[in-house]
Write a protein that holds these residues in place. Structure first.
Motif, mmCIF file in Angstrom:
data_model
loop_
_atom_site.group_PDB
_atom_site.id
_atom_site.type_symbol
_atom_site.label_atom_id
_atom_site.label_comp_id
_atom_site.label_asym_id
_atom_site.label_seq_id
_atom_site.Cartn_x
_atom_site.Cartn_y
_atom_site.Cartn_z
ATOM 1 N N LEU A 205 0.821 -1.209 0.000
ATOM 2 C CA LEU A 205 0.000 0.000 0.000
ATOM 3 C C LEU A 205 0.858 1.264 0.000
ATOM 4 O O LEU A 205 0.341 2.362 0.158
ATOM 5 N N GLN A 206 2.168 1.110 -0.193
ATOM 6 C CA GLN A 206 3.088 2.232 -0.009
ATOM 7 C C GLN A 206 2.770 3.407 -0.927
ATOM 8 O O GLN A 206 2.918 4.566 -0.539
ATOM 9 N N ASN A 207 2.347 3.133 -2.151
ATOM 10 C CA ASN A 207 2.048 4.204 -3.100
ATOM 11 C C ASN A 207 0.566 4.297 -3.436
ATOM 12 O O ASN A 207 0.178 4.970 -4.389
ATOM 13 N N ALA A 208 -0.254 3.613 -2.638
ATOM 14 C CA ALA A 208 -1.697 3.675 -2.848
ATOM 15 C C ALA A 208 -2.246 4.997 -2.320
ATOM 16 O O ALA A 208 -1.665 5.624 -1.427
ATOM 17 N N ASP A 209 -3.377 5.407 -2.864
ATOM 18 C CA ASP A 209 -3.972 6.696 -2.488
ATOM 19 C C ASP A 209 -4.880 6.500 -1.269
ATOM 20 O O ASP A 209 -6.097 6.628 -1.348
ATOM 21 N N ILE A 210 -4.248 6.200 -0.131
ATOM 22 C CA ILE A 210 -5.004 5.948 1.092
ATOM 23 C C ILE A 210 -5.717 7.210 1.565
ATOM 24 O O ILE A 210 -6.848 7.159 2.052
ATOM 25 N N ALA A 211 -5.071 8.370 1.401
ATOM 26 C CA ALA A 211 -5.667 9.626 1.864
ATOM 27 C C ALA A 211 -7.016 9.879 1.204
ATOM 28 O O ALA A 211 -7.961 10.349 1.851
ATOM 29 N N ALA A 212 -7.125 9.552 -0.084
ATOM 30 C CA ALA A 212 -8.382 9.783 -0.802
ATOM 31 C C ALA A 212 -9.506 8.876 -0.301
ATOM 32 O O ALA A 212 -10.687 9.206 -0.468
ATOM 33 N N MET A 213 -9.137 7.773 0.323
ATOM 34 C CA MET A 213 -10.135 6.812 0.775
ATOM 35 C C MET A 213 -10.454 6.940 2.259
ATOM 36 O O MET A 213 -11.410 6.334 2.741
ATOM 37 N N TRP A 214 -9.675 7.733 2.975
ATOM 38 C CA TRP A 214 -9.853 7.841 4.432
ATOM 39 C C TRP A 214 -11.197 8.503 4.739
ATOM 40 O O TRP A 214 -11.502 9.571 4.212
ATOM 41 N N PRO A 215 -12.027 7.907 5.588
ATOM 42 C CA PRO A 215 -13.351 8.476 5.866
ATOM 43 C C PRO A 215 -13.292 9.727 6.732
ATOM 44 O O PRO A 215 -12.467 9.823 7.643
ATOM 45 N N ASP A 216 -14.196 10.692 6.438
ATOM 46 C CA ASP A 216 -14.342 11.843 7.317
ATOM 47 C C ASP A 216 -15.399 11.529 8.372
ATOM 48 O O ASP A 216 -15.903 10.406 8.450
ATOM 49 N N ARG A 217 -15.760 12.516 9.181
ATOM 50 C CA ARG A 217 -16.663 12.273 10.305
ATOM 51 C C ARG A 217 -18.029 11.754 9.850
ATOM 52 O O ARG A 217 -18.588 10.825 10.434
ATOM 53 N N SER A 218 -18.577 12.361 8.791
ATOM 54 C CA SER A 218 -19.910 11.937 8.335
ATOM 55 C C SER A 218 -19.862 10.530 7.741
ATOM 56 O O SER A 218 -20.766 9.721 7.954
ATOM 57 N N ASN A 219 -18.800 10.226 7.002
ATOM 58 C CA ASN A 219 -18.655 8.878 6.445
ATOM 59 C C ASN A 219 -18.450 7.853 7.539
ATOM 60 O O ASN A 219 -18.913 6.718 7.446
ATOM 61 N N LEU A 220 -17.750 8.254 8.583
ATOM 62 C CA LEU A 220 -17.490 7.343 9.688
ATOM 63 C C LEU A 220 -18.780 6.946 10.389
ATOM 64 O O LEU A 220 -18.934 5.807 10.830
ATOM 65 N N ALA A 221 -19.735 7.850 10.462
ATOM 66 C CA ALA A 221 -21.033 7.519 11.050
ATOM 67 C C ALA A 221 -21.731 6.427 10.239
ATOM 68 O O ALA A 221 -22.378 5.526 10.804
ATOM 69 N N GLU A 222 -21.617 6.492 8.915
ATOM 70 C CA GLU A 222 -22.210 5.462 8.058
ATOM 71 C C GLU A 222 -21.513 4.111 8.265
ATOM 72 O O GLU A 222 -22.156 3.061 8.265
ATOM 73 N N ILE A 223 -20.195 4.148 8.417
ATOM 74 C CA ILE A 223 -19.445 2.919 8.659
ATOM 75 C C ILE A 223 -19.847 2.295 9.986
ATOM 76 O O ILE A 223 -20.060 1.077 10.089
ATOM 77 N N GLU A 224 -19.980 3.122 11.017
ATOM 78 C CA GLU A 224 -20.402 2.611 12.321
ATOM 79 C C GLU A 224 -21.781 1.971 12.232
ATOM 80 O O GLU A 224 -22.024 0.912 12.825
ATOM 81 N N LYS A 225 -22.688 2.603 11.533
ATOM 82 C CA LYS A 225 -24.039 2.057 11.377
ATOM 83 C C LYS A 225 -23.999 0.703 10.688
ATOM 84 O O LYS A 225 -24.691 -0.247 11.084
#
Length: 344
Positions: A205-225
């Motif tokens: 994953l060294q050169n993968a675009d992890i930052a673009a996939m990192w969830p923000d607060r609103s997305n994190l609520a969906e993940i928790e649900k």
């Protein structure tokens, strides 16, 4: 060697109280084997497809490796990669191996070749097919880098018979709002749902675009649900994932993967269930049993308990379950312990 009914309790006691209580011999409950690192997908979450890898384990050694894994009392065998179905001799290896002792034989696949090889998969001893699908059609195809990936994978899944299928979802911000809808699609084709967590410390994953996939607060609520209401994960897992994606300081549990899983890479390197740490042996030079019984394997597995490692999210659910030993997740681990284990 500890008796099979004492192995997991000793891993628990040794990881939570004192290393002196750990089993004297490491006997992983599961083996993950990469016969190839090559993959035809072009995922933004992974670097594998950016390189051309040489497969170091030939057909005969692969067959012997599968037989070794079974003879060690390991009852769960997972083929991963790369894409395991790219190996032209994959089904030959399964056919010529002694697979009768395994409770589960799993392939982790992108699903792009499932329809083509559906007949061979259906006739094989494979019990579980985990397909990497992260979101609905447009979003998934964007993440996976292949136009038509979503539909191709679903066509392959529908061609399977008498196999347990799961969508392997990497929890991320791009597809977070589609998880409920994706769950409906999975259930519509008779598939379960499993999840992975993004990690910054894996070599692929060294050169993968992890930052673009990192969830923000609103997305994190969906993940928790999704975790809480749809796949019914325990509260301690959800709390960890919330803190992890929020970049909070974490109290990491002792990592028990060295005692639960062994990884074999396509060049023969053996890992203690951990990608960031160096290999502790190679099955092209020694038997898997010799590697597992080596001081190098034991010392590194013990070091993982003490968290002497770069850290990653691989198998975090197992380490969290061990810390919360009275949870249902702990008993899911216990189901992998062999009923009868030969002495070594």
């Amino acid at each position: 060697m500890p008796l099979p009914n004492l192995y997991l309790p000793r891993v628990w006691a040794g990881s939570q109280y004192s290393n002196k209580l750990l089993p004297s011999h490491v006997r992983p409950l599961a083996a993950h084997v990469k016969l190839t690192e090559n993959c035809q997908a072009r995922c933004i979450s992974c670097d594998y497809w950016k390189s051309r890898w040489k497969d170091g384990i030939d057909t005969d050694r692969a067959i012997n490796l599968v037989n070794e894994v079974g003879s060690l009392g390991i009852r769960s065998l997972r083929f991963t990669g790369g894409e395991p179905l790219i190996r032209k001799d994959f089904f030959e290896i399964l056919k010529r191996s002694n697979t009768s002792s395994f409770r589960r034989i799993i392939i982790q696949t992108n699903g792009l070749l499932l329809k083509k090889f559906a007949a061979q998969v259906n006739e094989s001893p494979i019990t579980n097919i985990n397909v990497s699908i992260d979101g609905m059609r447009e979003t998934n195809d964007r993440i996976r880098g292949i136009q038509g990936y979503f539909d191709t994978a679903l066509e392959g899944i529908r061609a399977l018979r008498n196999k347990r299928v799961a969508f392997s979802v990497t929890l991320n911000g791009i597809s977070a709002r589609e998880l409920s809808e994706l769950a409906e699609v999975a259930h519509g084709v008779g598939a379960d749902l499993e999840f992975n967590i993004l990690s910054r410390n894996l070599f692929f994953l060294q050169n993968a675009d992890i930052a673009a996939m990192w969830p923000d607060r609103s997305n994190l609520a969906e993940i928790e649900k999704f975790l809480r209401d749809i796949i019914k994960r325990p509260a301690f897992e959800i709390d960890y994932i919330r803190s992890y994606y929020s970049n909070d300081a974490l109290e990491e549990p002792p990592c028990v993967l060295g005692y639960l899983q062994v990884f074999v890479l396509s060049n023969g390197d053996v890992l203690t269930g951990c990608y960031p740490l160096p290999p502790v042996g190679n099955i092209l030079k020694n038997s898997l049993r010799e590697v597992l019984e080596s001081d190098a394997y034991t010392h590194q597995a013990e070091a993982m308990i003490r968290r002497e490692c770069p850290g990653c999210t691989c198998g975090i659910e197992s380490s969290l379950a061990m810390k919360n030993a009275f949870s249902s997740a702990f008993y899911q681990i216990a189901q992998l312990i062999p009923q009868v284990e030969q002495s070594a």
